[in-house]
Design a protein around this motif. Structure first.
Motif, PDB file in Angstrom:
ATOM      1  N   MET A   1     -17.166 -75.813   3.369  1.00 18.85           N
ATOM      2  CA  MET A   1     -18.146 -75.909   4.451  1.00 18.85           C
ATOM      3  C   MET A   1     -18.386 -77.369   4.838  1.00 18.85           C
ATOM      4  SD  MET A   1     -18.575 -72.935   5.491  1.00 18.85           S
ATOM      5  CE  MET A   1     -19.583 -73.501   6.838  1.00 18.85           C
ATOM      6  N   ASP A   2     -18.304 -78.283   3.876  1.00 19.52           N
ATOM      7  CA  ASP A   2     -18.392 -79.714   4.197  1.00 19.52           C
ATOM      8  C   ASP A   2     -17.324 -80.071   5.231  1.00 19.52           C
ATOM      9  OD1 ASP A   2     -20.301 -79.909   2.188  1.00 19.52           O
ATOM     10  OD2 ASP A   2     -19.022 -81.024   0.814  1.00 19.52           O
ATOM     11  N   LEU A   3     -16.101 -79.662   4.966  1.00 11.72           N
ATOM     12  CA  LEU A   3     -14.980 -79.995   5.848  1.00 11.72           C
ATOM     13  C   LEU A   3     -15.122 -79.330   7.213  1.00 11.72           C
ATOM     14  CD1 LEU A   3     -12.087 -79.643   3.245  1.00 11.72           C
ATOM     15  CD2 LEU A   3     -13.029 -81.772   4.163  1.00 11.72           C
ATOM     16  N   ILE A   4     -15.449 -78.060   7.211  1.00 10.11           N
ATOM     17  CA  ILE A   4     -15.565 -77.294   8.457  1.00 10.11           C
ATOM     18  C   ILE A   4     -16.685 -77.858   9.335  1.00 10.11           C
ATOM     19  CG2 ILE A   4     -16.223 -75.043   9.403  1.00 10.11           C
ATOM     20  CD1 ILE A   4     -14.784 -73.813   6.890  1.00 10.11           C
ATOM     21  N   LEU A   5     -17.865 -78.021   8.753  1.00  6.18           N
ATOM     22  CA  LEU A   5     -19.009 -78.453   9.557  1.00  6.18           C
ATOM     23  C   LEU A   5     -18.948 -79.922   9.947  1.00  6.18           C
ATOM     24  CD1 LEU A   5     -21.874 -76.413   7.880  1.00  6.18           C
ATOM     25  CD2 LEU A   5     -20.687 -75.940  10.024  1.00  6.18           C
ATOM     26  N   THR A   6     -18.332 -80.755   9.106  1.00  8.40           N
ATOM     27  CA  THR A   6     -18.156 -82.160   9.477  1.00  8.40           C
ATOM     28  C   THR A   6     -17.251 -82.268  10.699  1.00  8.40           C
ATOM     29  OG1 THR A   6     -18.537 -82.949   7.234  1.00  8.40           O
ATOM     30  CG2 THR A   6     -17.315 -84.412   8.700  1.00  8.40           C
TER      31      THR A   6
END
Length: 85
Positions: free
Chosen positions: A24-29
């Protein structure tokens, strides 16, 4: 006192990066970097609310494993498309 837009966007970008689940860090960033600056205030408010949701739920919504609540469905589609690019 209302939070200035620049501070709000910075806060949302930081919250996008530090979710707890690396995926989710990667997706939302990626989504925040590509879209936050151009969002209308109503979209920023919706994204802010979305960031209060549980990571497991968000991940299932973005990956299509579960249906997102109606208020988030359009944004979740955009997030999923941004990440797939």
């Amino acid at each position: 006192m209302e939070e200035p837009r620049a501070y709000r966007l910075k806060r949302l970008k930081m919250r996008s990066m530090r979710r707890g689940i690396k995926e989710m860090d990667l997706i939302l960033t990626a989504y925040a970097e590509a879209n936050l600056e151009a969002m209308a205030e109503s979209e920023v408010a919706l994204y802010d609310a979305l960031l209060h949701e549980n990571d497991q739920d968000l991940y299932q919504w973005v990956t299509g494993q579960a249906d997102a609540p109606d208020q988030y469905s359009g944004m979740i589609k955009n997030i999923a498309q941004t990440f797939q690019k």
